[in-house]
Design an enzyme around this catalytic site. Structure first.
Site, mmCIF file in Angstrom:
data_model
loop_
_atom_site.group_PDB
_atom_site.id
_atom_site.type_symbol
_atom_site.label_atom_id
_atom_site.label_comp_id
_atom_site.label_asym_id
_atom_site.label_seq_id
_atom_site.Cartn_x
_atom_site.Cartn_y
_atom_site.Cartn_z
ATOM 1 N N CYS A 220 0.404 -1.409 -0.327
ATOM 2 C CA CYS A 220 0.052 -0.196 0.160
ATOM 3 C C CYS A 220 1.104 1.242 0.100
ATOM 4 C CB CYS A 220 -0.721 0.331 0.602
ATOM 5 S SG CYS A 220 -2.135 0.649 0.744
ATOM 6 N N ASP B 185 -6.383 -3.530 10.779
ATOM 7 C CA ASP B 185 -4.867 -2.802 10.771
ATOM 8 C C ASP B 185 -4.953 -2.450 12.832
ATOM 9 O OD1 ASP B 185 -3.191 -1.064 10.617
ATOM 10 O OD2 ASP B 185 -4.285 0.680 9.911
HETATM 11 O O1 LIG Z 1 -0.853 4.906 4.373
HETATM 12 C C1 LIG Z 1 -1.684 5.766 4.434
HETATM 13 O O2 LIG Z 1 -1.150 7.217 4.907
HETATM 14 C C2 LIG Z 1 -2.678 5.711 5.503
HETATM 15 C C3 LIG Z 1 -3.397 6.645 6.072
HETATM 16 C C4 LIG Z 1 -5.144 6.826 5.914
HETATM 17 C C5 LIG Z 1 -5.460 5.456 6.146
HETATM 18 C C6 LIG Z 1 -4.182 3.919 5.728
HETATM 19 C C7 LIG Z 1 -3.786 3.991 4.909
HETATM 20 N N1 LIG Z 1 -2.855 3.194 5.637
HETATM 21 C C8 LIG Z 1 -3.144 1.875 5.472
HETATM 22 O O3 LIG Z 1 -2.885 2.378 6.841
HETATM 23 C C9 LIG Z 1 -2.385 0.122 7.131
HETATM 24 C C10 LIG Z 1 -1.284 -0.659 7.681
HETATM 25 O O4 LIG Z 1 -0.276 0.552 7.601
HETATM 26 P P1 LIG Z 1 1.345 0.533 7.796
HETATM 27 O O5 LIG Z 1 1.966 -1.593 7.399
HETATM 28 O O6 LIG Z 1 1.264 0.319 9.772
HETATM 29 O O7 LIG Z 1 2.379 1.429 7.981
HETATM 30 C C11 LIG Z 1 -2.193 0.316 5.500
HETATM 31 O O8 LIG Z 1 -3.480 -1.012 5.221
HETATM 32 C C12 LIG Z 1 -2.775 1.306 4.491
HETATM 33 O O9 LIG Z 1 -3.234 0.666 3.812
#
Ligand SMILES: O=C(O)c1ccccc1N[C@@H]1O[C@H](COP(=O)(O)O)[C@@H](O)[C@H]1O
Length: 215
Positions: free
Chosen positions: A6, A130
Site C-alpha cells: 500500500c 489494522d
Molecule cells: O498509509 C497511509 O498514510 C494511510 C492513511 C489513511 C488511511 C490508511 C492508510 N494506510 C493503511 O494503513 C495500513 C497499515 O499501514 P502500516 O503497514 O502500519 O504502515 C495499510 O493498510 C495502509 O493501507
C-alpha cells in the site's frame, strides 16, 4: 497468499513491486496523508500495471459520491474503507459499485473491535485488520497484538495489516493463520520515507514469504 503493498505513489515502484509478486497495490486517496495520490496519478500508474494486479483505493470518512467518482476516474478494482464507515455505508457502496471489491478496515483497539467484524463480513468482500492509533488512521507502523487473533474466524476473507515488515511477517502470519485468512498488507514497513517504497525491503519480504511454501 495475497500480498498487498500500500501507499504506491510512483510508477516505476508500482511496476517493480508487481513484478516482485504483489497481487494488489494500494493507493492512498486520503488527502491528509503524506502518501496521498491524485486520481490522475493513480490512473497514470494503473494503466501501465499488469491486468492481473488488483488496484485498491484507500479512503477514510469521505462521501460515497467521492469514492464512486475516484473509482471511475482512477480505474480502481477495489476500495478500502479505513475510517468509521458504517455497515449501511458499505451496503450503499456495494449497490453503487457492483463488481468492485469492497475491503473494510477495522482498527483494532481491544478484542471487542473484533466482534464488529461479523456485522461487516456479510456485507463486504474482504476485511482488513489494522492497528489502532489515537491520532492517525493508517500507515502508522503500529502492530496489532497478534495474540488477540487466535479466535478470529470471520465469514469472509481477511487481510492482516499494521506494522508488518520483512522481519516480523512470518511470526505475524503464524499468529493469524486460521479460517479465511487471505493475506497481508504492508506500507510503512517497506518504505524509505512515506510514499517512497524500498524495493530491497520488498524483495526481502517476498524472499521471506517464499519460506512459507517450504514448511
Ligand atoms: O498509509 C497511509 O498514510 C494511510 C492513511 C489513511 C488511511 C490508511 C492508510 N494506510 C493503511 O494503513 C495500513 C497499515 O499501514 P502500516 O503497514 O502500519 O504502515 C495499510 O493498510 C495502509 O493501507
Amino acid at each position: 497468499m495475497r500480498v498487498k503493498i500500500c501507499g504506491i505513489t510512483k510508477l516505476d515502484q508500482g511496476i517493480a513491486i508487481a513484478r516482485l509478486g504483489a497481487q494488489a497495490l494500494g493507493f492512498i486517496c486520503v488527502p491528509a496523508s503524506p502518501r496521498y495520490v491524485s486520481p490522475e496519478t493513480i490512473r497514470f500508474i494503473v494503466e501501465q500495471l499488469p491486468e492481473n494486479v488488483d488496484r485498491i483505493g484507500v479512503f477514510a470518512n469521505t462521501t460515497i459520491e467521492n469514492i464512486c467518482q475516484v473509482t471511475v476516474e482512477s480505474n480502481l478494482s477495489g476500495v478500502q474503507l479505513h475510517g468509521d464507515e458504517t455497515p449501511e455505508y458499505c451496503d450503499r457502496l456495494r449497490e453503487l459499485l457492483p463488481g468492485i471489491e469492497i475491503i473494510k478496515a477495522l482498527r483494532v483497539k481491544t478484542p471487542e473491535t473484533l466482534e464488529t467484524a461479523a456485522i461487516y463480513a456479510v456485507r463486504v468482500d474482504t476485511l482488513l485488520l489494522d492497528a489502532y492509533h489515537p491520532h492517525q488512521l493508517g500507515g502508522t507502523g503500529k502492530t496489532i497484538d497478534w495474540m488477540m487473533l487466535a479466535e478470529f474466524r470471520p465469514q469472509c476473507p481477511w487481510l492482516l495489516a499494521g506494522g508488518l515488515t520483512p522481519d516480523n511477517i512470518l511470526n505475524a502470519i503464524d499468529s493469524a493463520i486460521g479460517n479465511n485468512f487471505n493475506g497481508v498488507d504492508l506500507s510503512s514497513g517497506v518504505e524509505i520515507a512515506p510514499g517512497d517504497k524500498d524495493l530491497t525491503k520488498v524483495a526481502q519480504l517476498f524472499a521471506n514469504l517464499s519460506q512459507l511454501a517450504h514448511h
